[in-house]
Scaffold this motif. Sequence first.
Motif, PDB file in Angstrom:
ATOM      1  N   ARG A  38       0.993  -1.195  -0.039  1.00 55.66           N
ATOM      2  CA  ARG A  38       0.036   0.167   0.000  1.00 55.66           C
ATOM      3  C   ARG A  38       0.892   1.490   0.053  1.00 55.66           C
ATOM      4  O   ARG A  38       1.819   1.321   0.321  1.00 55.66           O
ATOM      5  CB  ARG A  38      -0.898   0.007   1.298  1.00 55.66           C
ATOM      6  N   ASP A  40       0.242   5.092   1.401  1.00 52.60           N
ATOM      7  CA  ASP A  40      -0.705   6.110   2.148  1.00 52.60           C
ATOM      8  C   ASP A  40       0.008   7.505   2.030  1.00 52.60           C
ATOM      9  O   ASP A  40       1.134   7.586   1.981  1.00 52.60           O
ATOM     10  CB  ASP A  40      -0.822   5.658   3.599  1.00 52.60           C
ATOM     11  N   LYS A  42      -0.596  11.670   3.458  1.00 44.71           N
ATOM     12  CA  LYS A  42      -1.376  12.552   4.645  1.00 44.71           C
ATOM     13  C   LYS A  42      -0.705  13.803   4.731  1.00 44.71           C
ATOM     14  O   LYS A  42       0.685  14.125   4.618  1.00 44.71           O
ATOM     15  CB  LYS A  42      -1.272  11.458   6.059  1.00 44.71           C
ATOM     16  N   PRO A 238      -6.000   4.851  11.990  1.00 47.02           N
ATOM     17  CA  PRO A 238      -6.828   5.737  10.644  1.00 47.02           C
ATOM     18  C   PRO A 238      -8.042   5.131  10.806  1.00 47.02           C
ATOM     19  O   PRO A 238      -8.861   4.490   9.758  1.00 47.02           O
ATOM     20  CB  PRO A 238      -6.000   5.353   9.510  1.00 47.02           C
ATOM     21  N   ASP A 240     -10.791   6.721  10.314  1.00 52.89           N
ATOM     22  CA  ASP A 240     -11.888   7.143   9.443  1.00 52.89           C
ATOM     23  C   ASP A 240     -11.523   6.562   7.918  1.00 52.89           C
ATOM     24  O   ASP A 240     -12.244   6.997   7.076  1.00 52.89           O
ATOM     25  CB  ASP A 240     -11.758   8.984   9.348  1.00 52.89           C
ATOM     26  N   ASN A 241     -10.755   5.517   7.964  1.00 54.72           N
ATOM     27  CA  ASN A 241     -10.455   5.061   6.615  1.00 54.72           C
ATOM     28  C   ASN A 241     -11.606   3.987   6.400  1.00 54.72           C
ATOM     29  O   ASN A 241     -12.251   3.298   7.244  1.00 54.72           O
ATOM     30  CB  ASN A 241      -9.069   3.959   6.959  1.00 54.72           C
ATOM     31  N   LYS A 243     -11.970   1.308   4.508  1.00 56.28           N
ATOM     32  CA  LYS A 243     -11.705  -0.301   4.815  1.00 56.28           C
ATOM     33  C   LYS A 243     -11.943  -0.613   6.362  1.00 56.28           C
ATOM     34  O   LYS A 243     -12.602  -1.459   6.907  1.00 56.28           O
ATOM     35  CB  LYS A 243     -10.355  -0.491   4.409  1.00 56.28           C
ATOM     36  N   LEU A 285      -3.527  -0.460   9.552  1.00 60.31           N
ATOM     37  CA  LEU A 285      -4.103  -0.886   8.304  1.00 60.31           C
ATOM     38  C   LEU A 285      -2.629  -1.943   7.972  1.00 60.31           C
ATOM     39  O   LEU A 285      -2.925  -3.072   7.261  1.00 60.31           O
ATOM     40  CB  LEU A 285      -3.869   0.110   7.137  1.00 60.31           C
ATOM     41  N   THR A 304      -8.226   1.286  16.872  1.00 60.60           N
ATOM     42  CA  THR A 304      -8.764   1.902  15.739  1.00 60.60           C
ATOM     43  C   THR A 304     -10.156   1.500  15.300  1.00 60.60           C
ATOM     44  O   THR A 304     -10.761   2.320  14.829  1.00 60.60           O
ATOM     45  CB  THR A 304      -7.566   1.657  14.637  1.00 60.60           C
TER      46      THR A 304
END
Length: 389
Positions: A38, A40, A42, A238, A240-241, A243, A285, A304
């Motif tokens: 992945r 990411d 920010k 995270p 608010d992700n 997934k 994640l 999380t």
Amino acid sequence: KGDIILINSFHLENGVKKMRELSLQKSGFTLVTTTQNRKDEKKVSKPKENLSMQLELASWLKSKRIKGDTFDCFSTSVEEDDLNVPTRYIYKGKKNIQAQGVNLLLHEVDQETHGALFYSLLENNGRLYYGRMGKIIEYRLESNDVAKKLDDSLVDLIQISAVTLDKKLGDPVKVKSLKLSFVGEDAFDVPQSHRQIISKGKDGSLVMEIKRDFVLKTSVPLLLDEKKRSLAPSISSPSDNAKVVGLAIKIVGEASSDFEKASRLVKWIFANLEKTMAKNSDNALDVLDKKAGDCTEHTLLFVTLARALGIPAREVGGIAYMAGEKSPKMGWHAWAEFHDGKQWITADPTWNQILVDGTHIKFSEGSSDLKWLNILGGLTLKVIDFQKD
């Protein structure tokens, strides 16, 4: 001022690569984290550390100092939720040492970060010559050849940092209450709660009374700032992700109360994460990608997922009884607390516990509370009494 405009970080562990790049873009600073699975991105705040700050530290060290003088600055960490880490240097004095036939004048200071005191010997330019964290972790400035001459024997940090007890407690799940005398080589404020009471013994030592967690009859609501902090998404958490939110909703199903939702999260994490010390992650994640980790990964994922459901949650840390050891020991451990609107309730997804047993002793609250490092390797506990089912 010599402001930071670019940081590249490369981390390799057990064959797994992780790269981080902090860079200045037109819209501000951006932190990009790239793993095998992945990428990411920010937006982050501007680093407060700069070259001028480093020069000011060197000037402060070389000027006339007395014990207790302080110098406040910032360091930059791309691995923390807030990359600006407040650091305070506390002056202790000067120290002369002999190194390879040369007399060195060093500055003896404590570096305080997130409550942890890092004992340091610094050169005039602020470079670290020697450092110590707690009683068992040391940092030394050595030549490349010397530093690479490692001992053949492996060091088990869990074992050498464990706190020895004078009595066996048996199965910790069955321990309802535990009363201990506590002696630390350094002053340390132990957090108190409804299940953890601290008092002074007749000999001046601290006495800790720990209970298996329980539901209070009266409510203790969260303050607004504390609630906001315990729900906030971050780089490591995270919540608010999409997934993460989708998985959290799927796990809890039709559970109505926060307690039942948290219970289902604990059971799912315990059942779906491999228990290993060899797959570390600093982001929830990553934990979901690897489906593995130790107590810190289990706890991070719980916090999380709970926040994704609107349940205030935080990481806590301390020690807990290590079952199955030849000699009785308490090992360093991480678990979680969530607030159901009435009280903080403990949850240990690594050990599949909601309302943790009477051997979980809390020393820190929140991932940035590092005061517990000050007593690492310098803690003595003596069992006064304990009760079991």
